[in-house]
Design a protein around this motif. Structure first.
Motif, PDB file in Angstrom:
ATOM      1  N   GLU A 175       4.818 -13.008   9.092  1.00 20.17           N
ATOM      2  CA  GLU A 175       5.601 -12.169  10.004  1.00 20.17           C
ATOM      3  C   GLU A 175       5.354 -10.698   9.712  1.00 20.17           C
ATOM      4  OE1 GLU A 175      10.259 -11.366  11.267  1.00 20.17           O
ATOM      5  OE2 GLU A 175       9.718 -13.200  10.168  1.00 20.17           O
ATOM      6  N   ARG A 176       5.285 -10.378   8.445  1.00 24.25           N
ATOM      7  CA  ARG A 176       4.944  -9.022   8.004  1.00 24.25           C
ATOM      8  C   ARG A 176       4.438  -9.110   6.577  1.00 24.25           C
ATOM      9  NH1 ARG A 176      10.451  -9.110   8.317  1.00 24.25           N
ATOM     10  NH2 ARG A 176      10.377  -8.005  10.306  1.00 24.25           N
ATOM     11  N   VAL A 177       3.770  -8.045   6.131  1.00 27.41           N
ATOM     12  CA  VAL A 177       3.302  -7.986   4.746  1.00 27.41           C
ATOM     13  C   VAL A 177       3.743  -6.652   4.144  1.00 27.41           C
ATOM     14  CG1 VAL A 177       1.308  -9.502   5.103  1.00 27.41           C
ATOM     15  CG2 VAL A 177       1.052  -7.019   5.417  1.00 27.41           C
ATOM     16  N   HIS A 178       3.779  -6.630   2.819  1.00 28.04           N
ATOM     17  CA  HIS A 178       4.114  -5.399   2.104  1.00 28.04           C
ATOM     18  C   HIS A 178       2.853  -4.867   1.430  1.00 28.04           C
ATOM     19  CE1 HIS A 178       5.494  -3.031  -1.423  1.00 28.04           C
ATOM     20  NE2 HIS A 178       6.302  -2.526  -0.498  1.00 28.04           N
ATOM     21  N   ILE A 179       2.505  -3.618   1.745  1.00 27.70           N
ATOM     22  CA  ILE A 179       1.309  -2.993   1.184  1.00 27.70           C
ATOM     23  C   ILE A 179       1.716  -1.935   0.175  1.00 27.70           C
ATOM     24  CG2 ILE A 179      -0.773  -1.660   1.666  1.00 27.70           C
ATOM     25  CD1 ILE A 179      -0.883  -2.811   4.401  1.00 27.70           C
ATOM     26  N   SER A 180       1.202  -2.046  -1.047  1.00 25.54           N
ATOM     27  CA  SER A 180       1.408  -1.034  -2.085  1.00 25.54           C
ATOM     28  C   SER A 180       0.072  -0.370  -2.378  1.00 25.54           C
ATOM     29  CB  SER A 180       1.951  -1.666  -3.367  1.00 25.54           C
ATOM     30  OG  SER A 180       3.181  -2.300  -3.137  1.00 25.54           O
ATOM     31  N   VAL A 181       0.024   0.946  -2.262  1.00 25.68           N
ATOM     32  CA  VAL A 181      -1.199   1.684  -2.569  1.00 25.68           C
ATOM     33  C   VAL A 181      -1.273   1.905  -4.074  1.00 25.68           C
ATOM     34  CG1 VAL A 181      -2.474   3.827  -2.214  1.00 25.68           C
ATOM     35  CG2 VAL A 181      -1.192   2.818  -0.322  1.00 25.68           C
ATOM     36  N   LEU A 182      -2.398   1.538  -4.668  1.00 23.92           N
ATOM     37  CA  LEU A 182      -2.586   1.723  -6.100  1.00 23.92           C
ATOM     38  C   LEU A 182      -2.977   3.161  -6.394  1.00 23.92           C
ATOM     39  CD1 LEU A 182      -4.587  -1.500  -7.038  1.00 23.92           C
ATOM     40  CD2 LEU A 182      -2.153  -1.080  -7.330  1.00 23.92           C
ATOM     41  N   GLU A 183      -2.445   3.701  -7.461  1.00 26.92           N
ATOM     42  CA  GLU A 183      -2.835   5.031  -7.899  1.00 26.92           C
ATOM     43  C   GLU A 183      -4.169   4.909  -8.621  1.00 26.92           C
ATOM     44  OE1 GLU A 183      -1.541   7.933  -7.193  1.00 26.92           O
ATOM     45  OE2 GLU A 183      -0.074   6.894  -5.939  1.00 26.92           O
ATOM     46  N   ALA A 184      -5.216   5.433  -8.015  1.00 25.97           N
ATOM     47  CA  ALA A 184      -6.548   5.340  -8.612  1.00 25.97           C
ATOM     48  C   ALA A 184      -7.360   6.542  -8.166  1.00 25.97           C
ATOM     49  CB  ALA A 184      -7.246   4.050  -8.185  1.00 25.97           C
ATOM     50  N   ASP A 185      -8.197   7.033  -9.077  1.00 25.50           N
ATOM     51  CA  ASP A 185      -9.050   8.180  -8.782  1.00 25.50           C
ATOM     52  C   ASP A 185     -10.321   7.671  -8.115  1.00 25.50           C
ATOM     53  OD1 ASP A 185      -9.748  10.844  -8.719  1.00 25.50           O
ATOM     54  OD2 ASP A 185     -10.682  10.795 -10.704  1.00 25.50           O
TER      55      ASP A 185
END
Length: 265
Positions: A30-40
């Motif tokens: 139905e929906r997803v949760h996206i977490s952006v990783l802290e990366a250089d």
């Protein structure tokens, strides 16, 4: 907008939400949760989706930066009198498709890599979906004594790639993940088939450069010599100064060259 952010092609939240809706549709969520990783990271925006998938979002800016990096690397190879062996991509979708296929090939020959799921496009972005490995560390994150225990595994894996006609092309600590005490390989770049032999020498030089700060040049060369002959090590020696020019490698190139020369006698 900050210049570095512009060049890296950071994906804005509305764009991520569009990509999230596409992922949800593809995987019957139905929906997803996206977490952006802290990366250089200059070549993608790495994300975790529902703690199940590792997703790389590749923007047109990322593809442009990759093309610039590729051109600079090939110029460095040309300066050594060698034919350039790095190949560029047409755009973000092609970048994601290549990494998916490279990951499949690495797994097919028996090496560890996150399980590939798929690559697809959303608007102007390329999207790569891989298995998410929880609690991984990169080789750069490890203490020297931990690196020492994995050094032989690194060269064994590299030799297996080379024996199967593959080259990584971008071997460095952050592209080698450690999960459950084993090495996993990511981010293989695009290497032209006619440049494979030269690319392998570059791989060996990159592996030596990755290990030297933790275990020293003598131990790094001794470990490499368990898998490669002196001709191959001498070919790698010729690439060490080139590898040293990269901002993601800091190592004693002079010391490594000396150790290889001593072994050559």
């Amino acid at each position: 907008m900050e210049f570095r952010r512009l060049v890296r092609g950071r994906v804005d939240r509305p764009q991520l939400e569009r990509i999230g809706r596409e992922i949800a549709s593809r995987y019957d969520r139905e929906r997803v949760h996206i977490s952006v990783l802290e990366a250089d990271n200059w070549l993608s925006t790495p994300c975790v989706v529902d703690e199940e998938w590792f997703v790389k979002v590749i923007s047109p800016q990322n593809a442009l930066v990759h093309a610039l990096f590729t051109g600079a690397r090939n110029l460095g190879v040309f300066s050594r009198g060698e034919e350039g062996f790095f190949d560029r991509f047409e755009g973000p979708l092609e970048m994601s498709q290549h990494e998916l296929e490279a990951t499949r090939l690495v797994r097919e020959i028996g090496l560890n890599a996150p399980k590939p799921v798929e690559a697809f496009g959303v608007d102007e972005f390329g999207v790569l979906v891989l298995e998410y490995l929880p609690d991984f560390r990169t080789l750069d994150d490890l203490a020297p004594e931990e690196v020492e225990t994995l050094a032989s595994d690194l060269f064994a894996a590299l030799a297996l790639m080379h024996d199967h006609g593959l080259a990584h092309g971008d071997l460095r600590g952050e592209n080698v993940l450690v999960h459950g005490g084993e090495l996993y390989f990511i981010d293989a770049t695009n290497v032209r088939e006619d440049g494979l032999s030269t690319a392998r020498a570059y791989d060996i030089a990159s592996a030596l450069a990755t290990l030297e700060p933790s275990i020293g040049g003598k131990r790094a060369v001794e470990t490499a010599a368990g898998f490669y002959g002196i001709e191959e090590l001498m070919a790698a020696r010729d690439f060490l100064d080139f590898v040293r020019l990269r901002p993601d490698h800091e190592f004693d190139a002079t010391g490594l060259k000396g150790e290889i020369e001593r072994r050559a006698g």
